[in-house]
Design an enzyme around this catalytic site. Structure first.
Site, PDB file in Angstrom:
ATOM      1  N   HIS A  54     -13.175  -0.561  -6.541  1.00 37.42           N
ATOM      2  CA  HIS A  54     -12.672  -1.746  -7.404  1.00 37.42           C
ATOM      3  C   HIS A  54     -12.284  -2.800  -6.190  1.00 37.42           C
ATOM      4  O   HIS A  54     -11.640  -2.496  -5.395  1.00 37.42           O
ATOM      5  CB  HIS A  54     -11.620  -1.335  -8.174  1.00 37.42           C
ATOM      6  CG  HIS A  54     -10.954  -2.709  -8.923  1.00 37.42           C
ATOM      7  ND1 HIS A  54     -11.111  -2.851 -10.371  1.00 37.42           N
ATOM      8  CD2 HIS A  54     -10.305  -3.654  -8.579  1.00 37.42           C
ATOM      9  CE1 HIS A  54     -10.587  -3.821 -10.557  1.00 37.42           C
ATOM     10  NE2 HIS A  54      -9.854  -4.348  -9.481  1.00 37.42           N
ATOM     11  N   LEU A  55     -12.663  -3.851  -6.017  1.00 34.45           N
ATOM     12  CA  LEU A  55     -12.508  -4.699  -5.013  1.00 34.45           C
ATOM     13  C   LEU A  55     -10.992  -5.029  -4.662  1.00 34.45           C
ATOM     14  O   LEU A  55     -10.212  -5.303  -5.516  1.00 34.45           O
ATOM     15  CB  LEU A  55     -13.114  -6.169  -5.015  1.00 34.45           C
ATOM     16  CG  LEU A  55     -13.300  -6.974  -3.806  1.00 34.45           C
ATOM     17  CD1 LEU A  55     -14.354  -6.463  -3.099  1.00 34.45           C
ATOM     18  CD2 LEU A  55     -13.447  -8.450  -3.975  1.00 34.45           C
ATOM     19  N   HIS A  56     -10.820  -4.627  -3.408  1.00 31.89           N
ATOM     20  CA  HIS A  56      -9.428  -4.844  -2.901  1.00 31.89           C
ATOM     21  C   HIS A  56      -9.460  -5.191  -1.421  1.00 31.89           C
ATOM     22  O   HIS A  56     -10.482  -4.950  -0.664  1.00 31.89           O
ATOM     23  CB  HIS A  56      -8.509  -3.650  -3.141  1.00 31.89           C
ATOM     24  CG  HIS A  56      -9.150  -2.382  -2.254  1.00 31.89           C
ATOM     25  ND1 HIS A  56      -9.998  -1.592  -2.980  1.00 31.89           N
ATOM     26  CD2 HIS A  56      -8.795  -1.839  -1.212  1.00 31.89           C
ATOM     27  CE1 HIS A  56     -10.605  -0.711  -2.290  1.00 31.89           C
ATOM     28  NE2 HIS A  56      -9.667  -0.641  -1.250  1.00 31.89           N
ATOM     29  N   VAL A  57      -8.303  -5.915  -0.866  1.00 34.97           N
ATOM     30  CA  VAL A  57      -8.350  -6.404   0.505  1.00 34.97           C
ATOM     31  C   VAL A  57      -7.099  -5.954   1.054  1.00 34.97           C
ATOM     32  O   VAL A  57      -5.951  -5.831   0.485  1.00 34.97           O
ATOM     33  CB  VAL A  57      -8.133  -8.017   0.459  1.00 34.97           C
ATOM     34  CG1 VAL A  57      -8.094  -8.633   1.708  1.00 34.97           C
ATOM     35  CG2 VAL A  57      -9.298  -8.701  -0.285  1.00 34.97           C
TER      36      VAL A  57
ATOM     37  N   ASP B 108       1.063  -1.331   0.001  1.00 34.52           N
ATOM     38  CA  ASP B 108       0.131   0.016  -0.102  1.00 34.52           C
ATOM     39  C   ASP B 108       0.888   1.177  -0.048  1.00 34.52           C
ATOM     40  O   ASP B 108       1.928   1.212   0.550  1.00 34.52           O
ATOM     41  CB  ASP B 108      -0.831  -0.010   1.379  1.00 34.52           C
ATOM     42  CG  ASP B 108      -1.869   1.020   1.260  1.00 34.52           C
ATOM     43  OD1 ASP B 108      -3.045   0.594   1.203  1.00 34.52           O
ATOM     44  OD2 ASP B 108      -1.431   2.287   1.392  1.00 34.52           O
TER      45      ASP B 108
ATOM     46  N   TYR C 263     -15.754  -1.170   4.159  1.00 32.37           N
ATOM     47  CA  TYR C 263     -16.920  -0.676   3.875  1.00 32.37           C
ATOM     48  C   TYR C 263     -17.391   0.666   4.396  1.00 32.37           C
ATOM     49  O   TYR C 263     -17.318   0.382   5.590  1.00 32.37           O
ATOM     50  CB  TYR C 263     -18.012  -1.794   4.033  1.00 32.37           C
ATOM     51  CG  TYR C 263     -19.376  -1.467   3.101  1.00 32.37           C
ATOM     52  CD1 TYR C 263     -19.240  -1.550   1.745  1.00 32.37           C
ATOM     53  CD2 TYR C 263     -20.569  -1.047   3.658  1.00 32.37           C
ATOM     54  CE1 TYR C 263     -20.378  -1.470   0.784  1.00 32.37           C
ATOM     55  CE2 TYR C 263     -21.459  -0.603   2.859  1.00 32.37           C
ATOM     56  CZ  TYR C 263     -21.424  -0.778   1.661  1.00 32.37           C
ATOM     57  OH  TYR C 263     -22.519  -0.458   0.830  1.00 32.37           O
TER      58      TYR C 263
HETATM   59  P1  M7G Z   1      -9.711   1.990   0.403  1.00 34.87           P
HETATM   60  O1  M7G Z   1     -10.416   1.259   1.356  1.00 34.87           O
HETATM   61  O2  M7G Z   1     -10.492   2.334  -0.777  1.00 34.87           O
HETATM   62  O3  M7G Z   1      -9.910   3.473   1.034  1.00 34.87           O
HETATM   63  O4  M7G Z   1      -8.526   1.515   0.203  1.00 34.87           O
HETATM   64  P2  M7G Z   1      -9.130   4.310   2.000  1.00 34.87           P
HETATM   65  O5  M7G Z   1      -7.828   5.198   1.394  1.00 34.87           O
HETATM   66  O6  M7G Z   1      -9.942   5.339   2.596  1.00 34.87           O
HETATM   67  O7  M7G Z   1      -8.395   3.333   3.123  1.00 34.87           O
HETATM   68  C1  M7G Z   1      -7.599   1.844  -0.595  1.00 34.87           C
HETATM   69  C2  M7G Z   1      -6.073   1.596  -0.265  1.00 34.87           C
HETATM   70  O8  M7G Z   1      -5.275   1.776  -1.396  1.00 34.87           O
HETATM   71  C3  M7G Z   1      -5.474   2.471   0.701  1.00 34.87           C
HETATM   72  O9  M7G Z   1      -5.071   1.769   1.881  1.00 34.87           O
HETATM   73  C4  M7G Z   1      -4.892   3.520   0.059  1.00 34.87           C
HETATM   74  O10 M7G Z   1      -3.559   3.784   1.084  1.00 34.87           O
HETATM   75  C5  M7G Z   1      -4.134   2.421  -1.097  1.00 34.87           C
HETATM   76  N1  M7G Z   1      -3.650   3.544  -2.120  1.00 34.87           N
HETATM   77  C6  M7G Z   1      -4.591   4.627  -2.654  1.00 34.87           C
HETATM   78  N2  M7G Z   1      -3.613   4.736  -3.979  1.00 34.87           N
HETATM   79  C7  M7G Z   1      -4.242   6.000  -4.506  1.00 34.87           C
HETATM   80  C8  M7G Z   1      -2.647   4.073  -3.913  1.00 34.87           C
HETATM   81  C9  M7G Z   1      -1.659   4.120  -5.063  1.00 34.87           C
HETATM   82  O11 M7G Z   1      -1.594   4.896  -6.013  1.00 34.87           O
HETATM   83  N3  M7G Z   1      -0.900   2.957  -5.045  1.00 34.87           N
HETATM   84  C10 M7G Z   1      -0.946   2.262  -3.859  1.00 34.87           C
HETATM   85  N4  M7G Z   1       0.002   1.162  -3.917  1.00 34.87           N
HETATM   86  N5  M7G Z   1      -1.877   2.003  -2.897  1.00 34.87           N
HETATM   87  C11 M7G Z   1      -2.773   3.124  -3.025  1.00 34.87           C
END
Ligand code: M7G
Length: 317
Positions: free
Chosen positions: A255-258, A185, A249
């Site tokens: 876009h689904l991610h864990v 991340d 959530y």
């Molecule tokens: P989320 O649950 O959609 O949202 O997680 P959150 O940011 O409110 O937690 C997305 C995750 O992707 C987060 O942990 C971000 O730190 C990480 N993330 C976001 N971006 C834009 C990037 C990126 O460009 N590269 C990487 N490696 N991680 C990212």
């Protein structure tokens, strides 16, 4: 009009600093020399972070600065290569300012540019409210909103297509149905496993969030769980018993991610009001294939989140 001496020195100082900044870097790293701060969105003395809104070449930008942890393997360098300035001495107690060599004095810096209004809001400290979303609320309130308003997931597609961060990939299963990419991340600087943070991004492009999951996705989820844990053990020597594996959530990016974070590290967003353990998600889908379509889910929203406004308009808050 003639400038006051002080003003002139200040201007010269600024020029010297700027030149230094430019000459020390080659190839884009001078980026922040021209950053103009508009406001501090939030900061934390405990976490040693500051989130700043400003302008970069006339574009809105958010800059995040974070002091990184002190690592045990740098202590010898730190003690031998630094200067100590005494602050005070009293009996057996003394405090100092330690001036570390530049390579041990780095600040992790994240730049979002051009930043949208939504980015600025995301990083602003704000009161939040817990929302109760039934399956029908999702269909009538949340889904139409996220279809219009959510963050771009271009960065996710860039990762999946190897257009960005390809060299950072820890593990990939290329299968179009159950495959995913596991990588650090961008919140993790990868210098210590204490705050390990990786994300697994699925190859399939039509799963927005937890709400879209049904029992047909169990093989995908099990694959991420199993192979993700194995890859982390192999690459970072951290066993599954030290991992917190979960979905958000609402997520920020649909876009689904864990999320894979180290147990004991209080990663932002790992609280019960937002994180759903992957192991629980799999079991819930095993016992009810439509669990996440029908259940009421609870999550926090910030005061000026547009979605909160929609829940209020619908009389759900
Ligand atoms: P989320 O649950 O959609 O949202 O997680 P959150 O940011 O409110 O937690 C997305 C995750 O992707 C987060 O942990 C971000 O730190 C990480 N993330 C976001 N971006 C834009 C990037 C990126 O460009 N590269 C990487 N490696 N991680 C990212």
């Amino acid at each position: 009009m003639a400038k006051a001496a002080g003003e002139e020195t200040e201007e010269l100082d600024h020029r010297v600093k700027r030149v230094k900044c430019d000459s020390e870097n080659n190839g884009g790293e001078t980026l922040l020399c021209g950053f103009q701060t508009s406001s501090v969105l939030s900061d934390s003395a405990r976490e040693k972070t500051i989130f700043i809104h400003g302008k970069l070449d006339d574009q809105d930008a958010v800059v995040i600065l974070e002091k990184t942890p002190i690592r045990e393997d740098t202590l010898t360098d730190l003690f031998t290569g630094s200067r100590l300035k005494l602050e005070m001495r009293n009996d057996i107690y003394s405090t100092y300012w330690l001036q570390a060599p530049p390579h041990l004095n780095e600040i992790k810096t994240t730049v979002v540019c051009p930043a949208t209004e939504k980015h600025v809001k995301k990083y602003q400290r704000q009161e939040s409210f817990l929302v109760e979303e039934s399956g029908t609320d999702y269909e009538s309130i949340t889904l139409p909103y996220i279809q219009r308003q959510s963050f771009s997931v271009q960065w996710v597609y860039n990762i999946l297509e190897k257009k960005a961060e390809a060299e950072r990939i820890t593990y990939e299963d290329p299968d179009p149905e159950v495959g995913f990419v596991l990588l650090p991340d961008f919140k993790w600087d990868q210098k210590q496993v204490n705050d390990l943070y990786l994300i697994a991004i699925v190859h399939k492009r039509n799963i927005r969030s937890l709400r879209d999951l049904t029992s047909e996705h169990i093989p995908l989820l099990q694959n991420i769980f199993q192979r993700g844990k194995e890859a982390i053990l192999k690459n970072f020597n951290l066993p599954a018993s030290k991992l917190r594996v979960y979905l958000h959530y609402q997520p920020s990016y649909y876009h689904l991610h864990v999320h894979f974070t180290k147990l004991g590290y209080e990663a932002p967003g790992c609280g019960v009001e937002r994180a759903h353990l992957l192991a629980d998600v799999i079991q819930n889908l095993q016992s009810d294939p439509k669990y996440y379509k029908t259940r009421t889910l609870y999550f926090p929203l910030r005061a000026d989140d547009g979605l909160l406004g929609k829940f209020k308009e619908a009389g759900r808050l």
